[in-house]
Design a protein around this motif. Structure first.
Motif, PDB file in Angstrom:
ATOM      1  N   GLY A  50      -6.772   5.423   1.697  1.00 61.59           N
ATOM      2  CA  GLY A  50      -6.768   6.983   1.678  1.00 61.59           C
ATOM      3  C   GLY A  50      -5.667   7.117   1.680  1.00 61.59           C
ATOM      4  N   GLY A  51      -5.692   8.769   1.700  1.00 61.69           N
ATOM      5  CA  GLY A  51      -4.580   9.486   2.055  1.00 61.69           C
ATOM      6  C   GLY A  51      -3.496   9.739   3.656  1.00 61.69           C
ATOM      7  N   ALA A  52      -4.348   9.026   4.484  1.00 60.03           N
ATOM      8  CA  ALA A  52      -4.081   9.483   5.480  1.00 60.03           C
ATOM      9  C   ALA A  52      -2.655   8.231   5.600  1.00 60.03           C
ATOM     10  CB  ALA A  52      -4.819   9.370   6.199  1.00 60.03           C
ATOM     11  N   VAL A  53      -2.944   7.406   5.100  1.00 68.94           N
ATOM     12  CA  VAL A  53      -2.190   6.397   5.400  1.00 68.94           C
ATOM     13  C   VAL A  53      -1.007   6.339   4.595  1.00 68.94           C
ATOM     14  CG1 VAL A  53      -1.488   3.311   5.324  1.00 68.94           C
ATOM     15  CG2 VAL A  53      -3.674   4.536   6.031  1.00 68.94           C
ATOM     16  N   LYS A  54      -0.963   6.608   3.230  1.00 72.08           N
ATOM     17  CA  LYS A  54      -0.151   6.958   2.529  1.00 72.08           C
ATOM     18  C   LYS A  54       0.959   7.862   2.972  1.00 72.08           C
ATOM     19  CE  LYS A  54      -1.858   4.991  -0.996  1.00 72.08           C
ATOM     20  NZ  LYS A  54      -2.799   4.196  -0.393  1.00 72.08           N
ATOM     21  N   TYR A  92       5.425  -0.617   5.726  1.00 70.54           N
ATOM     22  CA  TYR A  92       3.759  -1.754   5.084  1.00 70.54           C
ATOM     23  C   TYR A  92       2.606  -1.110   5.010  1.00 70.54           C
ATOM     24  CZ  TYR A  92       7.193  -5.403   5.303  1.00 70.54           C
ATOM     25  OH  TYR A  92       8.418  -6.031   4.777  1.00 70.54           O
ATOM     26  N   LEU A  93       1.581  -0.287   3.941  1.00 65.50           N
ATOM     27  CA  LEU A  93       0.822   0.085   4.376  1.00 65.50           C
ATOM     28  C   LEU A  93      -0.535  -1.243   4.396  1.00 65.50           C
ATOM     29  CD1 LEU A  93       1.202   3.009   2.289  1.00 65.50           C
ATOM     30  CD2 LEU A  93       1.977   2.810   4.454  1.00 65.50           C
ATOM     31  N   VAL A  94      -1.205  -1.357   5.301  1.00 65.63           N
ATOM     32  CA  VAL A  94      -2.038  -2.955   5.730  1.00 65.63           C
ATOM     33  C   VAL A  94      -3.036  -1.346   4.985  1.00 65.63           C
ATOM     34  CG1 VAL A  94      -3.014  -4.260   6.338  1.00 65.63           C
ATOM     35  CG2 VAL A  94      -0.445  -3.644   6.571  1.00 65.63           C
ATOM     36  N   GLU A  95      -4.307  -1.880   4.549  1.00 71.47           N
ATOM     37  CA  GLU A  95      -4.932  -0.525   3.893  1.00 71.47           C
ATOM     38  C   GLU A  95      -6.020  -1.439   3.721  1.00 71.47           C
ATOM     39  OE1 GLU A  95      -4.285   2.998   1.697  1.00 71.47           O
ATOM     40  OE2 GLU A  95      -2.758   1.970   0.552  1.00 71.47           O
ATOM     41  N   HIS A  96      -7.753  -1.130   4.299  1.00 75.35           N
ATOM     42  CA  HIS A  96      -8.875  -1.851   4.081  1.00 75.35           C
ATOM     43  C   HIS A  96      -9.718  -1.478   4.605  1.00 75.35           C
ATOM     44  CE1 HIS A  96     -12.123  -5.282   3.911  1.00 75.35           C
ATOM     45  NE2 HIS A  96     -11.354  -5.903   3.424  1.00 75.35           N
ATOM     46  N   PRO A  97     -11.279  -1.171   3.858  1.00 76.04           N
ATOM     47  CA  PRO A  97     -12.216  -0.626   4.442  1.00 76.04           C
ATOM     48  C   PRO A  97     -12.550  -0.033   5.904  1.00 76.04           C
ATOM     49  CG  PRO A  97     -12.153  -0.964   2.427  1.00 76.04           C
ATOM     50  CD  PRO A  97     -11.576  -1.176   2.514  1.00 76.04           C
ATOM     51  N   VAL A  98     -12.273  -2.408   6.080  1.00 77.91           N
ATOM     52  CA  VAL A  98     -12.901  -2.253   7.726  1.00 77.91           C
ATOM     53  C   VAL A  98     -11.476  -1.673   8.959  1.00 77.91           C
ATOM     54  CG1 VAL A  98     -13.806  -4.941   8.857  1.00 77.91           C
ATOM     55  CG2 VAL A  98     -13.472  -5.048   6.905  1.00 77.91           C
ATOM     56  N   LEU A  99     -10.871  -1.770   8.156  1.00 80.87           N
ATOM     57  CA  LEU A  99      -9.305  -1.217   9.610  1.00 80.87           C
ATOM     58  C   LEU A  99     -10.242   0.514   9.337  1.00 80.87           C
ATOM     59  CD1 LEU A  99      -6.461  -2.727   7.609  1.00 80.87           C
ATOM     60  CD2 LEU A  99      -8.243  -3.079   9.650  1.00 80.87           C
ATOM     61  N   GLU A 129       2.317  -2.562   0.388  1.00 81.04           N
ATOM     62  CA  GLU A 129       0.924  -2.030   0.278  1.00 81.04           C
ATOM     63  C   GLU A 129      -0.014  -3.646   0.212  1.00 81.04           C
ATOM     64  OE1 GLU A 129      -0.961  -0.046  -3.160  1.00 81.04           O
ATOM     65  OE2 GLU A 129       0.829   1.901  -2.303  1.00 81.04           O
ATOM     66  N   VAL A 130      -0.558  -3.553   1.374  1.00 80.09           N
ATOM     67  CA  VAL A 130      -1.099  -5.126   1.798  1.00 80.09           C
ATOM     68  C   VAL A 130      -2.930  -4.912   1.365  1.00 80.09           C
ATOM     69  CG1 VAL A 130      -0.561  -7.281   3.273  1.00 80.09           C
ATOM     70  CG2 VAL A 130       0.953  -5.949   2.999  1.00 80.09           C
ATOM     71  N   THR A 131      -3.543  -5.518   0.839  1.00 75.82           N
ATOM     72  CA  THR A 131      -4.786  -5.638   1.590  1.00 75.82           C
ATOM     73  C   THR A 131      -4.976  -7.144   2.429  1.00 75.82           C
ATOM     74  OG1 THR A 131      -4.930  -4.824  -0.602  1.00 75.82           O
ATOM     75  CG2 THR A 131      -6.793  -5.658   0.263  1.00 75.82           C
ATOM     76  N   PRO A 132      -5.465  -6.954   3.640  1.00 73.64           N
ATOM     77  CA  PRO A 132      -5.781  -8.121   4.061  1.00 73.64           C
ATOM     78  C   PRO A 132      -7.087  -8.704   4.230  1.00 73.64           C
ATOM     79  CG  PRO A 132      -5.875  -6.106   5.454  1.00 73.64           C
ATOM     80  CD  PRO A 132      -5.247  -5.646   4.193  1.00 73.64           C
ATOM     81  N   SER A 133      -7.231  -9.947   3.922  1.00 68.42           N
ATOM     82  CA  SER A 133      -8.610 -10.988   3.567  1.00 68.42           C
ATOM     83  C   SER A 133      -9.535 -11.044   4.586  1.00 68.42           C
ATOM     84  CB  SER A 133      -8.224 -11.943   3.532  1.00 68.42           C
ATOM     85  OG  SER A 133      -7.540 -12.947   4.143  1.00 68.42           O
TER      86      SER A 133
END
Ligand SMILES: Cc1cc2nc3c(=O)[nH]c(=O)nc-3n(C[C@H](O)[C@H](O)[C@H](O)COP(=O)(O)OP(=O)(O)OC[C@H]3O[C@@H](n4cnc5c(N)ncnc54)[C@H](O)[C@@H]3O)c2cc1C
Length: 368
Positions: free
Chosen positions: A73-77, A92-99, A208-212
């Protein structure tokens, strides 16, 4: 890791101790700063560390990166743009709903995954409640060294991170190296490093990183968020003016004189550690090595002797005014202005004088 007095020349103290860095760690490069964001708000210590990280990266001739973690979302960007404004080359933008909310488990998993993928050589975090929690678990998961509560970060002749922090109850400084493992990790408390200037319009590379991560694998759940109801919470670290008292105030009721001056100046109030032990002030108002580090424009210390553990927390103040009956008190060694006299007489006189001179709108003038 090795301890040594900070005064010992860096290389000399470690002669023969450094083994060849193992092959798998030779690929580790660049300086990273963890950008602490909670509920969309970035902790200012992140930018203070960005300033310190910039100096390390320039010395090493490598890139400086900010690591922002959160829900997509916008806050991380938006935080990426701030990273560049405060000196980062990469975000490094590490984005995931769990975070979405900070929890140690998913943040540690995501952070270690990004470190193992992109291999930074230095990783710095704020020594805040969140930062301390995360730094410890990331370091232990990565099996590397972490130097907590550093007061100085530097790079020595062979490119190792020299992380300096107080030791032996604050009476000595030691410089700690993580010689054989990577990344080299350190935390610094808010206000220990100075805030770098912000430059608008700077751009950099975004990764942009989507962690597992899988929510079902995370044992802790956030059921609701209850904001702190303590409206009296001290904001000493970022206050422009701080008035503090020490044991020289002699009795709990005399501490009202410190509060009265703080009130007239629109300042925060605090004190030395013995006052917390006596219950005169709460722990969040303790100033010094085991309390808050402050960098106000004006610091007034009444009845405080200036022990080293207090000094390290106030040295960053622009102007230190000390009031003490003992002209040989150590605080006069580092105060910019000293008043030799009884705080019980001088504080009310200052309060009355400032009350007379300062109308409400002039508080802004004093703080600017
Ligand atoms: C591991 C460790 C961590 C510590 N962390 C901290 C910390 O974070 N912060 C901290 O503050 N301390 C800390 N300390 C304690 C520190 O060493 C000192 O003991 C403490 O700072 C002393 O507090 P003080 O200056 O209020 O009291 P004192 O040292 O007793 O000084 C009182 C001063 O008041 C003066 N005085 C007396 N009467 C008057 C009067 N009427 N008017 C004006 N002046 C008067 C005296 O001349 C004296 O200089 C730590 C100690 C250790 C071992």
């Amino acid at each position: 890791m090795t301890d040594k007095p900070a005064t010992t020349p860096a290389a000399g103290g470690r002669a023969g101790m450094k083994k060849e860095l193992s092959e798998r760690f030779k690929a580790y490069r660049h300086v990273w700063v963890f950008v602490e964001m909670e509920r969309g708000e970035i902790h200012p210590v992140s930018w203070e560390l960005m300033g310190a990280g910039r100096k390390l990266a320039d010395k090493l001739g490598v890139e400086l990166a900010g690591v922002v973690m959160g829900a997509p979302g916008g806050a991380v960007k938006a935080a990426a743009g701030e990273c560049f404004a405060y000196g980062a080359d990469v975000a490094y933008l590490v984005e995931h709903p769990v975070l979405a909310e900070y929890r140690n488990d998913p943040y540690t998993k995501a952070f270690t995954e990004v470190v193992n993928t992109y291999k930074p050589e230095i990783l710095i975090l704020g020594a805040t409640t969140l930062g301390r929690d995360l730094a410890g678990s990331v370091a232990t998961t990565l099996l590397t060294g972490l130097t907590a509560d550093c007061t100085e970060l530097d790079v020595d002749a062979d490119g190792s991170l020299a992380a300096t922090r107080p030791t032996f109850g604050g009476s000595l400084l030691c410089t700690i190296y993580t010689l054989n493992y990577r990344p080299q990790m350190a935390t610094c408390r808010p206000r220990v490093m100075s805030m770098p200037p912000r430059t608008d319009g700077k751009v950099g590379r975004v990764v942009e990183v989507t962690p597992s991560l899988v929510e079902e694998d995370i044992v802790t759940k956030v059921l609701s968020f209850i904001p702190d109801r303590d409206t009296n919470k001290a904001n000493l670290a970022y206050a422009d003016i701080v008035v503090a008292g020490g044991l020289g105030m002699q009795a709990a009721e005399n501490f009202q004189l410190v509060k009265a001056l703080a009130n007239v100046l629109g300042a925060e109030y605090g004190g030395s550690r013995p006052l917390v032990q006596k219950g005169w002030i709460t722990a969040d108002r303790q100033i010094g090595q085991t309390g808050k580090t402050i960098r106000p424009k004006l610091y007034i210390a009444a009845g405080i002797s200036g022990a080293i553990q207090h000094r390290v927390g106030v040295e960053g103040a622009d102007l230190i005014v000390a009031i003490n009956t003992d002209k040989n008190a150590p605080i006069f060694d580092f105060a910019h202005l000293g008043i030799t006299g009884d705080a019980m007489r001088i504080l009310p006189a200052l309060t009355a004088a400032f009350r007379k001179r300062l109308s409400p709108h002039r508080h802004d003038l004093l703080a600017s």
